[in-house]
Design an enzyme around this catalytic site. Structure first.
Site, PDB file in Angstrom:
ATOM      1  N   GLN A   2     -43.508 -27.156   2.182  1.00  0.00           N
ATOM      2  CA  GLN A   2     -43.655 -25.752   2.225  1.00  0.00           C
ATOM      3  C   GLN A   2     -44.882 -25.407   3.440  1.00  0.00           C
ATOM      4  OE1 GLN A   2     -41.687 -23.106   0.851  1.00  0.00           O
ATOM      5  NE2 GLN A   2     -42.777 -21.857   2.468  1.00  0.00           N
ATOM      6  N   PHE A   3     -44.714 -25.873   4.525  1.00  0.00           N
ATOM      7  CA  PHE A   3     -45.792 -25.676   5.452  1.00  0.00           C
ATOM      8  C   PHE A   3     -46.753 -24.486   5.387  1.00  0.00           C
ATOM      9  CE2 PHE A   3     -42.715 -24.494   8.364  1.00  0.00           C
ATOM     10  CZ  PHE A   3     -43.295 -23.624   9.208  1.00  0.00           C
ATOM     11  N   THR A   4     -45.681 -23.449   4.987  1.00  0.00           N
ATOM     12  CA  THR A   4     -46.249 -21.762   5.467  1.00  0.00           C
ATOM     13  C   THR A   4     -47.341 -21.784   4.408  1.00  0.00           C
ATOM     14  OG1 THR A   4     -44.495 -21.317   3.892  1.00  0.00           O
ATOM     15  CG2 THR A   4     -43.942 -21.336   6.181  1.00  0.00           C
TER      16      THR A   4
END
Length: 151
Positions: free
Chosen positions: A78-80
């Site tokens: 989950q890079f966000t």
């Protein structure tokens, strides 16, 4: 490294309409990797999450770990989690790790949990995923390895 850990009664991830990973009781973990994260950050999170005691004991107190309740982990990249929302309305993701480092440390995290004896289901790094879950409690715990470096 950042991790959002949700205690769930069930969770699944679907990719292109096909269930890719699914668990019952356990943790759904959203994992974000920063550009300066290392294997030490992975080890820290694996240790903390694998021993996290947020499942009810016989007295109803949050006192049992994932292994003690026979739970599993659904780990989703989950890079966000590294979104910078300070300016404007469109988040910037420049604080997230480059994909090669992100993929490497995401896999190391999965392997670390498995080495700790936990069953792990996953999403697919970089894929467009649909995640569904039933947050039990609700219980949601945030981990940020940057905080441990600060003291």
């Amino acid at each position: 490294m950042k991790a959002v850990v949700q205690r769930v009664s069930e969770a699944k991830v679907t990719i292109d309409g096909i269930v890719h990973g699914q668990i019952g009781t356990g943790f759904m973990v959203l994992l974000g990797v920063g550009p300066h994260d290392t294997g030490a950050d992975v080890d820290y999170l694996v240790n903390k999450i694998s021993k996290l005691r947020v499942f009810a004991d016989d007295a109803g107190k949050m006192n049992r770990s994932l292994a003690q309740v026979g739970g599993a982990v659904l780990a989703i990249s989950q890079f966000t989690l590294y979104a910078d929302t300070r300016k404007g309305n469109r988040p910037s993701f420049t604080d997230a790790a480059a994909p090669a480092l992100g993929a490497h440390l995401y896999q190391a995290f999965i392997t670390g949990l498995q080495d700790a004896g936990l069953p792990v289901e996953t999403g697919r790094f970089g894929a467009d995923m649909q995640v569904s879950l039933t947050n039990d409690g609700p219980v949601t715990i945030l981990f940020d390895t940057e905080a441990q470096h600060a003291g």
